[in-house]
Motif scaffolding. Sequence first.
Motif, PDB file in Angstrom:
ATOM      1  N   HIS A 231       0.862  -1.067   0.038  1.00 35.40           N
ATOM      2  CA  HIS A 231       0.050   0.023  -0.214  1.00 35.40           C
ATOM      3  C   HIS A 231       0.843   1.423  -0.206  1.00 35.40           C
ATOM      4  CE1 HIS A 231      -3.378   2.487   1.355  1.00 35.40           C
ATOM      5  NE2 HIS A 231      -2.652   3.167   1.880  1.00 35.40           N
ATOM      6  N   VAL A 232       1.770   1.378   0.845  1.00 40.45           N
ATOM      7  CA  VAL A 232       2.495   2.443   0.988  1.00 40.45           C
ATOM      8  C   VAL A 232       3.602   2.544  -0.083  1.00 40.45           C
ATOM      9  CG1 VAL A 232       4.489   3.327   2.494  1.00 40.45           C
ATOM     10  CG2 VAL A 232       2.733   2.664   3.707  1.00 40.45           C
ATOM     11  N   ALA A 233       4.111   1.535  -0.609  1.00 35.28           N
ATOM     12  CA  ALA A 233       4.865   1.635  -1.905  1.00 35.28           C
ATOM     13  C   ALA A 233       4.272   2.261  -3.157  1.00 35.28           C
ATOM     14  CB  ALA A 233       5.336   0.380  -2.171  1.00 35.28           C
ATOM     15  N   ALA A 234       2.779   1.927  -3.192  1.00 40.71           N
ATOM     16  CA  ALA A 234       2.051   2.271  -4.325  1.00 40.71           C
ATOM     17  C   ALA A 234       1.771   3.823  -4.319  1.00 40.71           C
ATOM     18  CB  ALA A 234       0.670   1.427  -4.351  1.00 40.71           C
ATOM     19  N   GLU A 235       1.536   4.063  -2.906  1.00 38.44           N
ATOM     20  CA  GLU A 235       1.110   5.676  -2.706  1.00 38.44           C
ATOM     21  C   GLU A 235       2.194   6.644  -2.934  1.00 38.44           C
ATOM     22  OE1 GLU A 235      -0.374   8.187   1.295  1.00 38.44           O
ATOM     23  OE2 GLU A 235      -1.204   6.231   1.054  1.00 38.44           O
ATOM     24  N   LEU A 236       3.489   6.149  -2.579  1.00 34.94           N
ATOM     25  CA  LEU A 236       4.656   7.035  -2.802  1.00 34.94           C
ATOM     26  C   LEU A 236       5.513   6.763  -3.839  1.00 34.94           C
ATOM     27  CD1 LEU A 236       5.918   6.982   0.884  1.00 34.94           C
ATOM     28  CD2 LEU A 236       4.468   8.551   0.010  1.00 34.94           C
ATOM     29  N   GLY A 237       5.175   5.830  -4.781  1.00 31.59           N
ATOM     30  CA  GLY A 237       6.153   5.337  -5.878  1.00 31.59           C
ATOM     31  C   GLY A 237       7.153   4.721  -5.636  1.00 31.59           C
ATOM     32  N   LEU A 238       7.411   3.943  -4.555  1.00 31.89           N
ATOM     33  CA  LEU A 238       8.595   3.279  -4.309  1.00 31.89           C
ATOM     34  C   LEU A 238       8.724   1.800  -4.980  1.00 31.89           C
ATOM     35  CD1 LEU A 238       8.497   4.019  -0.475  1.00 31.89           C
ATOM     36  CD2 LEU A 238       9.920   5.258  -2.024  1.00 31.89           C
ATOM     37  N   ASP A 239       9.853   1.531  -5.111  1.00 31.14           N
ATOM     38  CA  ASP A 239       9.942  -0.046  -5.263  1.00 31.14           C
ATOM     39  C   ASP A 239       9.707  -0.560  -4.065  1.00 31.14           C
ATOM     40  OD1 ASP A 239      10.910   0.632  -8.024  1.00 31.14           O
ATOM     41  OD2 ASP A 239      12.770   0.783  -7.527  1.00 31.14           O
ATOM     42  N   TYR A 240       9.445  -1.957  -4.185  1.00 30.01           N
ATOM     43  CA  TYR A 240       8.990  -2.716  -3.180  1.00 30.01           C
ATOM     44  C   TYR A 240       9.420  -4.010  -3.428  1.00 30.01           C
ATOM     45  CZ  TYR A 240       6.023  -5.569  -0.136  1.00 30.01           C
ATOM     46  OH  TYR A 240       5.313  -6.503   0.708  1.00 30.01           O
ATOM     47  N   GLN A 241       9.850  -4.678  -2.219  1.00 23.11           N
ATOM     48  CA  GLN A 241      10.031  -6.246  -2.138  1.00 23.11           C
ATOM     49  C   GLN A 241       9.537  -6.525  -0.739  1.00 23.11           C
ATOM     50  OE1 GLN A 241      14.118  -7.213  -3.351  1.00 23.11           O
ATOM     51  NE2 GLN A 241      13.901  -9.340  -2.761  1.00 23.11           N
ATOM     52  N   PHE A 242       9.005  -7.908  -0.749  1.00 24.02           N
ATOM     53  CA  PHE A 242       9.019  -8.697   0.681  1.00 24.02           C
ATOM     54  C   PHE A 242      10.028  -9.626   0.679  1.00 24.02           C
ATOM     55  CE2 PHE A 242       6.972 -12.222   2.849  1.00 24.02           C
ATOM     56  CZ  PHE A 242       6.959 -11.872   4.210  1.00 24.02           C
ATOM     57  N   ILE A 243      10.746  -9.965   1.767  1.00 20.07           N
ATOM     58  CA  ILE A 243      11.587 -10.971   2.118  1.00 20.07           C
ATOM     59  C   ILE A 243      11.143 -11.709   3.119  1.00 20.07           C
ATOM     60  CG2 ILE A 243      13.998 -11.647   2.423  1.00 20.07           C
ATOM     61  CD1 ILE A 243      15.036  -9.298   1.076  1.00 20.07           C
ATOM     62  N   ASP A 244      10.857 -13.270   2.895  1.00 19.41           N
ATOM     63  CA  ASP A 244      10.229 -14.173   3.843  1.00 19.41           C
ATOM     64  C   ASP A 244      11.468 -14.968   4.088  1.00 19.41           C
ATOM     65  OD1 ASP A 244       8.970 -15.222   5.804  1.00 19.41           O
ATOM     66  OD2 ASP A 244       7.697 -16.200   4.499  1.00 19.41           O
ATOM     67  N   LEU A 245      11.971 -14.924   5.502  1.00 20.07           N
ATOM     68  CA  LEU A 245      13.233 -15.777   5.771  1.00 20.07           C
ATOM     69  C   LEU A 245      12.264 -16.929   6.843  1.00 20.07           C
ATOM     70  CD1 LEU A 245      16.113 -13.394   6.910  1.00 20.07           C
ATOM     71  CD2 LEU A 245      15.590 -14.682   4.595  1.00 20.07           C
ATOM     72  N   PRO A 246      12.589 -18.153   6.299  1.00 19.44           N
ATOM     73  CA  PRO A 246      11.550 -19.360   7.224  1.00 19.44           C
ATOM     74  C   PRO A 246      11.877 -19.276   8.493  1.00 19.44           C
ATOM     75  CG  PRO A 246      12.774 -20.319   4.909  1.00 19.44           C
ATOM     76  CD  PRO A 246      13.250 -18.828   5.204  1.00 19.44           C
ATOM     77  N   ASN A 247      11.022 -19.344   9.351  1.00 22.40           N
ATOM     78  CA  ASN A 247      11.224 -19.606  10.899  1.00 22.40           C
ATOM     79  C   ASN A 247      10.154 -20.609  11.337  1.00 22.40           C
ATOM     80  OD1 ASN A 247      11.523 -19.024  13.564  1.00 22.40           O
ATOM     81  ND2 ASN A 247      11.660 -16.829  13.424  1.00 22.40           N
ATOM     82  N   PRO A 248      10.587 -21.483  11.888  1.00 24.23           N
ATOM     83  CA  PRO A 248       9.722 -22.583  12.530  1.00 24.23           C
ATOM     84  C   PRO A 248       8.868 -22.030  13.906  1.00 24.23           C
ATOM     85  CG  PRO A 248      11.911 -23.308  13.271  1.00 24.23           C
ATOM     86  CD  PRO A 248      12.294 -21.954  12.211  1.00 24.23           C
ATOM     87  N   ALA A 249       9.195 -21.204  14.265  1.00 26.76           N
ATOM     88  CA  ALA A 249       8.552 -20.844  15.433  1.00 26.76           C
ATOM     89  C   ALA A 249       7.446 -20.035  15.298  1.00 26.76           C
ATOM     90  CB  ALA A 249       9.642 -19.882  16.451  1.00 26.76           C
TER      91      ALA A 249
END
Length: 249
Positions: A231-249
């Motif tokens: 949402h914020v990246a679209a509003e401000l015109g930013l490049d965006y990426q989500f990085i999900d690092l596995p975590n069993p907890a």
Amino acid sequence: MPDRIALEQCLNRLLEPGRFKDYGPNGLQVEGRREVQRLVCGVTASLDFIEAAIAAGADALLVHHGLFWRGQDGRVTGWMKQRLARLLAADVNLFAYHLPLDAHPQLGNNVQLGQQLGWTADQRCGDQDLVFSGALPEASSLQTLTAHVQATLGRPALALPGDGRLLRRVAWCSGGAQGYFEAAIAGGADAFITGEVSEPQMHLARETGVAFIAAGHHATERFGVQAVGTHVAAELGLDYQFIDLPNPA
């Protein structure tokens, strides 16, 4: 060109951190460069995530679990020094929002978790209205509900049986919200879903008849930061990426 100040203002306007009594500071936790073109989001500001985000060209990081929490020692040594040193050397901003990111009514962890599971909340309860609840699309057994949660989140879940009733109403709160089980019971839930479980919940499930499912802290808190970041990246015109690092907890 978007900058750090515009990003902070946008996030604070959206998430309203001033409304919450929280366990640590919400907002900008580490100041980096003024210019921001690329926003990278993740669940926790671990050293692995910081390294991955910097490698991905981040100017700013947005996380749910930041660096600073109430009751910490306060000295910059060991793991804290390593994380801070990497951020400061790269001149990268770190934004963290805890309860505000859980609670947002459209983009927060709890509503997004409900959407992933196909549930719509019609009631909120518990401290600061953090527990969401609603009717299941159709009545379900605990076995069927647990299988659905596991398939959706992609990890095993621990189910504590109640009295074996047919489940019609479910309550949920992402992360380490096992302490809200009593609020969910008082709100009329037949089952409560959160990330973690502690010793007392086994007894409460047996004695009240309400089932409890622990589906993983990380697994239940991956969705809000993605929704807010997008949402914020679209509003401000930013490049965006989500990085999900596995975590069993």
